[in-house]
Write an enzyme that holds these catalytic residues in place. Structure first.
Site: not given
Ligand code: NAP
Length: 265
Positions: A186, A156
């Site tokens: 973030p 990751y």
């Molecule tokens: P999340 O709530 O798990 O959302 C992830 C999104 O990605 C969902 O809409 C999911 O939708 C979609 N997704 C997952 N696998 C996919 C695939 N194979 N094809 C298309 N869409 C897919 O997580 P989040 O925190 O919002 O994450 C968004 C971004 O923020 C990511 O890049 C993550 O690395 C980054 N981030 C998150 C955090 C944190 O603490 N939350 C911190 C730093 C960075 P479906 O399941 O409907 O496909």
């Protein structure tokens, strides 16, 4: 933000069915963008699209795609190339947690396909049109994990280091154009991310958690300022600053200790 055909602003958001992507979609709808919402969960996307369209005078198109797979990903690339996008939010991503040698190699590959390959392919699809029109922006969602190796989260962190390096390099390539790029980094954000990563318990203080809305607000404000690397929240800004100066071996050890303390080892 710059406009596409017929004066309409249009944004495509990947991972729009949940978390940060959904918060982007809501905020951009409020800001008057027509939207293309991408993820795998059709029902969730359709419900969101209906909600966003109602009474706002914008359109929200649903594009169901598993971005780890070449065929659906190509459909999204095609849609981007023909869409006159003002904004691409390359947000879909996930993490895997645990000692690398025990993790499912196929899942590790999927992580690279989504966090890296899809992001690169969609940026490649969007940039020619944006450069030709000399306006538009791409937000590549990275993480504070990009700033140091992340033991027990190794793949990751490496994917997010790629995102930062890639975004910085592209920004330099297109310097002089009006097209803007951002690596959004973030820290802990309250979404489905931790659950999907199989993290049992995250022992971080409550002040360290951000909401997806706070992350999105910080990102769009930074985009307005033309800021290339956006780290939302003062505590994460301070952390990434210190990480940049501290000896790398020390950073690795602390990062490893944190990885262990999240209950993964
Ligand atoms: P999340 O709530 O798990 O959302 C992830 C999104 O990605 C969902 O809409 C999911 O939708 C979609 N997704 C997952 N696998 C996919 C695939 N194979 N094809 C298309 N869409 C897919 O997580 P989040 O925190 O919002 O994450 C968004 C971004 O923020 C990511 O890049 C993550 O690395 C980054 N981030 C998150 C955090 C944190 O603490 N939350 C911190 C730093 C960075 P479906 O399941 O409907 O496909």
């Amino acid at each position: 933000m710059a406009r596409g055909e017929a004066g309409k602003k249009r944004a495509l958001v990947t991972g729009a069915s949940a978390g940060i992507g959904q918060a982007f979609a809501r905020r951009l709808a409020r800001d008057g963008y027509d939207l293309i919402l991408v993820a795998r969960d059709q029902a969730r996307l359709q419900e969101l699209a209906r909600e966003l369209e109602s009474g706002r005078g914008i359109t929200a198109e649903v594009l169901v795609a598993d971005l780890t797979k070449p065929e659906p990903r190509k459909r999204v690339e095609q849609r981007i190339a023909e869409s006159h996008l003002s904004l691409l939010v390359n947000n879909a991503g996930f993490g895997t947690v645990g000692p690398f040698y025990r993790l499912d190699p196929d899942r590790e590959e999927e992580e690279i396909r989504l966090n890296v390959i899809a992001l690169v392919r969609l940026a490649r699809a969007a940039l020619p049109g944006m450069l030709e029109r000399n306006h538009g922006a791409i937000i590549n969602v990275s993480s504070v994990a990009a700033f140091q190796p992340t033991p027990f989260n190794a793949t990751y962190g490496a994917t997010k280091a790629f995102v930062n390096s890639f975004t910085e390099a592209l920004a330099e390539e297109i310097r002089g154009s009006q097209v803007r790029l951002q690596a959004l980094c973030p820290g802990f954000t309250r979404t489905e991310f931790q659950k999907r990563a199989g993290i049992r318990e995250v022992r971080v203080p409550s002040f360290a958690w951000m909401t997806p809305e706070e992350v999105v607000d910080a990102s769009l404000a930074a985009l307005q300022r033309g800021q290339l690397i956006c780290v939302p929240g003062w505590s994460y800004k301070a952390l990434t600053h210190v990480t940049g100066w501290a000896p790398r071996a020390l950073v690795r050890r602390i990062s490893g200790a944190l990885g262990r303390s999240f209950g993964q080892e």
